[in-house]
Design a protein around this motif. Structure first.
Motif, PDB file in Angstrom:
ATOM      1  N   LEU A  14      -9.223  -0.883  -0.451  1.00  0.00           N
ATOM      2  CA  LEU A  14      -8.374  -1.548  -1.428  1.00  0.00           C
ATOM      3  C   LEU A  14      -8.188  -2.992  -0.992  1.00  0.00           C
ATOM      4  O   LEU A  14      -7.514  -3.268   0.002  1.00  0.00           O
ATOM      5  N   THR A  42       0.081  -7.862  -1.701  1.00  0.00           N
ATOM      6  CA  THR A  42       0.138  -7.551  -3.129  1.00  0.00           C
ATOM      7  C   THR A  42      -1.254  -7.224  -3.650  1.00  0.00           C
ATOM      8  O   THR A  42      -2.267  -7.494  -2.992  1.00  0.00           O
ATOM      9  N   GLU A  43      -1.287  -6.646  -4.843  1.00  0.00           N
ATOM     10  CA  GLU A  43      -2.560  -6.294  -5.471  1.00  0.00           C
ATOM     11  C   GLU A  43      -2.945  -7.309  -6.525  1.00  0.00           C
ATOM     12  O   GLU A  43      -2.108  -7.745  -7.310  1.00  0.00           O
ATOM     13  N   ASP A 100      -6.390  -0.192   3.211  1.00  0.00           N
ATOM     14  CA  ASP A 100      -6.309  -1.646   3.171  1.00  0.00           C
ATOM     15  C   ASP A 100      -7.590  -2.217   3.779  1.00  0.00           C
ATOM     16  O   ASP A 100      -7.935  -1.906   4.912  1.00  0.00           O
ATOM     17  N   LEU A 147      -6.434  -5.835  -0.841  1.00  0.00           N
ATOM     18  CA  LEU A 147      -5.126  -6.435  -1.073  1.00  0.00           C
ATOM     19  C   LEU A 147      -5.167  -7.928  -0.787  1.00  0.00           C
ATOM     20  O   LEU A 147      -6.001  -8.402  -0.012  1.00  0.00           O
ATOM     21  N   ARG A 193      -8.814   0.703  -8.275  1.00  0.00           N
ATOM     22  CA  ARG A 193      -8.005   1.788  -8.833  1.00  0.00           C
ATOM     23  C   ARG A 193      -8.644   2.351 -10.106  1.00  0.00           C
ATOM     24  O   ARG A 193      -8.644   3.557 -10.340  1.00  0.00           O
ATOM     25  N   LEU A 238       0.810  -1.205   0.000  1.00  0.00           N
ATOM     26  CA  LEU A 238       0.000   0.000   0.000  1.00  0.00           C
ATOM     27  C   LEU A 238       0.849   1.264   0.000  1.00  0.00           C
ATOM     28  O   LEU A 238       0.563   2.196  -0.732  1.00  0.00           O
ATOM     29  N   ALA A 283       2.249   1.770  -3.294  1.00  0.00           N
ATOM     30  CA  ALA A 283       1.151   2.050  -4.220  1.00  0.00           C
ATOM     31  C   ALA A 283       0.819   3.533  -4.218  1.00  0.00           C
ATOM     32  O   ALA A 283       0.569   4.124  -5.266  1.00  0.00           O
ATOM     33  N   ALA A 323      -8.189  -5.258  -6.619  1.00  0.00           N
ATOM     34  CA  ALA A 323      -7.536  -3.987  -6.288  1.00  0.00           C
ATOM     35  C   ALA A 323      -7.399  -3.132  -7.545  1.00  0.00           C
ATOM     36  O   ALA A 323      -7.620  -1.912  -7.498  1.00  0.00           O
ATOM     37  N   GLN A 324      -7.063  -3.755  -8.655  1.00  0.00           N
ATOM     38  CA  GLN A 324      -6.955  -3.021  -9.914  1.00  0.00           C
ATOM     39  C   GLN A 324      -8.300  -2.426 -10.313  1.00  0.00           C
ATOM     40  O   GLN A 324      -8.368  -1.310 -10.834  1.00  0.00           O
TER      41      GLN A 324
END
Length: 168
Positions: free
Chosen positions: A89, A96-97, A123, A91, A105, A3, A6, A101-102
């Motif tokens: 988000l 990791t994403e 998170d 995770l 975003r 995070l 990120a 998560a994508q």
């Protein structure tokens, strides 16, 4: 990607993402924030009080088209006088994403194409699990009733976590 890294690499994803501290510094004092729990079919929405002490579940948006969903979020921000967004988000357990998560975003990036909104990510690992456990153990809600409140309660959980972190 963790995070913290990120947030530092936000431009690479096409969205300006602030750290939690930057969000606090760049939004007017005594204004609430909204928290979002972005699911596949729904968006849970929560709002803080103006002092940013307490997050409360607010609304459940059933996803239709992105523009309609985004406009609903923006209308809720306007109606509350909210000046920032805290988006959960999701995770992976190792920090990791993944695809979810994508997707979060992408929602933030596309929302900022409609209106520049200060955004930070929080998170949200295990937030829905924690909320469901609370709704079962503490409130003894039925499965049907839990389904109606879990996403907006998860949004409040996410937002409250950010507010608590901000206070140290």
């Amino acid at each position: 990607m963790h995070l913290a890294s990120a947030a530092r690499q936000s431009y690479r994803h096409g969205v300006t993402v602030l750290t939690l501290q930057e969000l606090a510094e760049q939004t007017p004092r005594d204004t609430p924030w909204l928290g979002l729990d972005l699911g596949e079919k729904t968006i849970g929405v929560a709002a803080s009080d103006a002092l940013r002490m307490i997050a409360s579940p607010m609304e459940l948006i059933r996803k239709t088209k992105f523009t309609d969903d985004a406009n609903r979020v923006l209308k809720l921000m306007d109606s509350r006088g909210a000046t920032g967004l805290v988006i959960g988000l999701p995770l992976n357990m190792d920090g990791t994403e993944g695809p979810r998560a994508q997707s979060c975003r992408a929602f933030a990036r596309n929302l900022q194409r409609i209106r520049e909104v200060p955004v930070t990510f929080q998170d949200e690992r295990l937030s829905t699990t924690a909320v469901e456990r609370f709704l079962i153990d503490e409130l003894d809600l039925t499965r049907k009733r839990r389904a109606e409140v879990v996403d907006r309660t998860a949004a409040a959980w996410i937002l409250q976590g950010a507010l608590d972190r901000l206070r140290g």
